[in-house]
Design a protein around this motif. Structure first.
Motif, short mmCIF file in Angstrom:
data_model
loop_
_atom_site.label_atom_id
_atom_site.label_comp_id
_atom_site.label_asym_id
_atom_site.label_seq_id
_atom_site.Cartn_x
_atom_site.Cartn_y
_atom_site.Cartn_z
N LEU A 30 0.82 -1.21 0.00
CA LEU A 30 0.00 0.00 0.00
C LEU A 30 0.86 1.26 0.00
CD1 LEU A 30 -2.55 -1.26 2.64
CD2 LEU A 30 -2.79 -1.31 0.15
N THR A 31 0.31 2.34 -0.56
CA THR A 31 0.99 3.62 -0.55
C THR A 31 0.87 4.26 0.82
OG1 THR A 31 -0.98 4.77 -1.33
CG2 THR A 31 0.57 4.03 -3.01
N TYR A 32 1.70 5.27 1.08
CA TYR A 32 1.60 6.00 2.34
C TYR A 32 0.18 6.55 2.49
CZ TYR A 32 6.68 5.97 2.75
OH TYR A 32 7.99 5.58 2.89
N GLY A 33 -0.32 6.45 3.70
CA GLY A 33 -1.65 6.97 3.99
C GLY A 33 -2.74 5.91 3.99
N TRP A 34 -2.37 4.66 3.68
CA TRP A 34 -3.35 3.56 3.65
C TRP A 34 -2.82 2.38 4.44
CZ3 TRP A 34 -7.93 4.85 1.91
CH2 TRP A 34 -8.03 5.95 1.06
N ALA A 35 -3.74 1.67 5.09
CA ALA A 35 -3.35 0.52 5.92
C ALA A 35 -4.32 -0.64 5.71
CB ALA A 35 -3.34 0.90 7.39
N ASN A 36 -3.83 -1.82 5.99
CA ASN A 36 -4.62 -3.04 5.95
C ASN A 36 -5.36 -3.15 7.29
OD1 ASN A 36 -5.57 -5.65 6.15
ND2 ASN A 36 -3.61 -6.63 5.65
N LEU A 37 -6.54 -2.59 7.36
CA LEU A 37 -7.32 -2.60 8.60
C LEU A 37 -8.08 -3.91 8.78
CD1 LEU A 37 -8.66 1.06 8.45
CD2 LEU A 37 -6.58 0.20 9.56
N TYR A 38 -8.12 -4.72 7.74
CA TYR A 38 -8.75 -6.04 7.83
C TYR A 38 -7.98 -6.92 8.80
CZ TYR A 38 -10.70 -10.51 6.22
OH TYR A 38 -11.31 -11.73 6.16
N ASP A 39 -6.65 -6.96 8.63
CA ASP A 39 -5.80 -7.80 9.49
C ASP A 39 -5.33 -7.08 10.75
OD1 ASP A 39 -5.87 -10.12 7.94
OD2 ASP A 39 -4.26 -9.39 6.63
N GLU A 40 -5.29 -5.75 10.72
CA GLU A 40 -4.82 -4.97 11.87
C GLU A 40 -5.71 -3.75 12.04
OE1 GLU A 40 -3.55 -3.91 15.03
OE2 GLU A 40 -2.40 -5.59 14.29
N PRO A 41 -6.80 -3.89 12.79
CA PRO A 41 -7.79 -2.81 12.92
C PRO A 41 -7.24 -1.49 13.46
CG PRO A 41 -8.66 -4.86 13.81
CD PRO A 41 -7.21 -5.09 13.51
N ASN A 42 -6.12 -1.52 14.15
CA ASN A 42 -5.56 -0.29 14.71
C ASN A 42 -4.59 0.40 13.75
OD1 ASN A 42 -6.94 -0.55 17.17
ND2 ASN A 42 -5.45 -2.07 17.83
N GLY A 43 -4.44 -0.12 12.55
CA GLY A 43 -3.55 0.49 11.57
C GLY A 43 -2.11 0.06 11.74
N GLY A 44 -1.26 0.60 10.87
CA GLY A 44 0.17 0.32 10.95
C GLY A 44 0.64 -0.83 10.08
N LEU A 45 -0.27 -1.60 9.50
CA LEU A 45 0.10 -2.70 8.61
C LEU A 45 -0.13 -2.21 7.17
CD1 LEU A 45 1.01 -5.64 8.42
CD2 LEU A 45 -1.38 -6.32 8.60
N HIS A 46 0.93 -2.09 6.40
CA HIS A 46 0.86 -1.42 5.11
C HIS A 46 0.99 -2.35 3.92
CE1 HIS A 46 2.04 1.61 8.10
NE2 HIS A 46 1.00 2.20 7.55
N GLY A 47 0.60 -3.57 4.10
CA GLY A 47 0.65 -4.52 3.00
C GLY A 47 -0.29 -5.69 3.25
N ILE A 48 -0.48 -6.43 2.19
CA ILE A 48 -1.33 -7.62 2.24
C ILE A 48 -0.54 -8.76 1.62
CG2 ILE A 48 -3.45 -8.66 1.31
CD1 ILE A 48 -4.56 -5.71 1.21
N HIS A 49 -0.54 -9.90 2.27
CA HIS A 49 0.10 -11.10 1.72
C HIS A 49 -0.84 -12.26 1.92
CE1 HIS A 49 2.90 -14.67 2.11
NE2 HIS A 49 2.88 -14.35 0.83
N GLU A 50 -1.24 -12.86 0.84
CA GLU A 50 -2.14 -14.01 0.87
C GLU A 50 -1.67 -15.03 -0.15
OE1 GLU A 50 -4.66 -14.49 2.99
OE2 GLU A 50 -4.44 -12.53 3.92
N GLY A 51 -2.22 -16.22 -0.09
CA GLY A 51 -1.83 -17.29 -0.99
C GLY A 51 -2.38 -17.15 -2.40
N THR A 52 -3.52 -16.49 -2.53
CA THR A 52 -4.16 -16.35 -3.85
C THR A 52 -4.56 -14.90 -4.08
OG1 THR A 52 -6.42 -16.70 -3.06
CG2 THR A 52 -5.14 -18.68 -3.66
N ALA A 53 -4.72 -14.55 -5.35
CA ALA A 53 -5.18 -13.20 -5.70
C ALA A 53 -6.58 -12.97 -5.13
CB ALA A 53 -5.17 -13.01 -7.21
N ARG A 54 -7.42 -13.97 -5.20
CA ARG A 54 -8.78 -13.84 -4.68
C ARG A 54 -8.77 -13.46 -3.19
NH1 ARG A 54 -13.66 -18.09 -5.65
NH2 ARG A 54 -15.23 -16.89 -4.57
N ASP A 55 -7.95 -14.15 -2.41
CA ASP A 55 -7.86 -13.86 -0.98
C ASP A 55 -7.26 -12.47 -0.72
OD1 ASP A 55 -9.04 -16.26 -0.33
OD2 ASP A 55 -7.15 -17.26 0.17
N ALA A 56 -6.22 -12.11 -1.48
CA ALA A 56 -5.60 -10.80 -1.29
C ALA A 56 -6.58 -9.68 -1.62
CB ALA A 56 -4.34 -10.69 -2.16
N LEU A 57 -7.35 -9.85 -2.69
CA LEU A 57 -8.31 -8.82 -3.07
C LEU A 57 -9.48 -8.76 -2.08
CD1 LEU A 57 -8.12 -9.42 -6.89
CD2 LEU A 57 -7.29 -7.40 -5.66
#
Length: 80
Positions: A30-57
């Motif tokens: 993710l670019t600055y200013g965006w976070a993966n709130l799905y995996d880390e609701p409090n912010g600070g996680l700036h990427g997504i890693h999953e086994g498949t494109a479907r799961d990552a999306l």
């Protein structure tokens, strides 16, 4: 803002720095200013890693604004 449905579409999304697949799975950085709130609701996680494109999306649906110190500094640096 609509969420991308393919990795190619993710690469054109302003919230995404890069989206790609490698031997370890699918990555969405993710670019600055965006976070993966799905995996880390409090912010600070700036990427997504999953086994498949479907799961990552699917996880990408949880991306939201982030104002952590790293994002604030990155946004300030980018605006210079």
């Amino acid at each position: 803002m609509t969420n991308p449905t393919t990795l190619a579409a993710a690469n054109n999304d302003p919230r995404v720095d890069s989206a790609y697949r490698d031997i370890d799975g699918v990555w969405i950085e993710l670019t600055y200013g965006w976070a993966n709130l799905y995996d880390e609701p409090n912010g600070g996680l700036h990427g997504i890693h999953e086994g498949t494109a479907r799961d990552a999306l699917r996880v990408f649906r949880g991306v939201g604004p982030c104002d952590c110190p790293d994002c604030v500094a990155g946004l300030a640096k980018a605006s210079r």
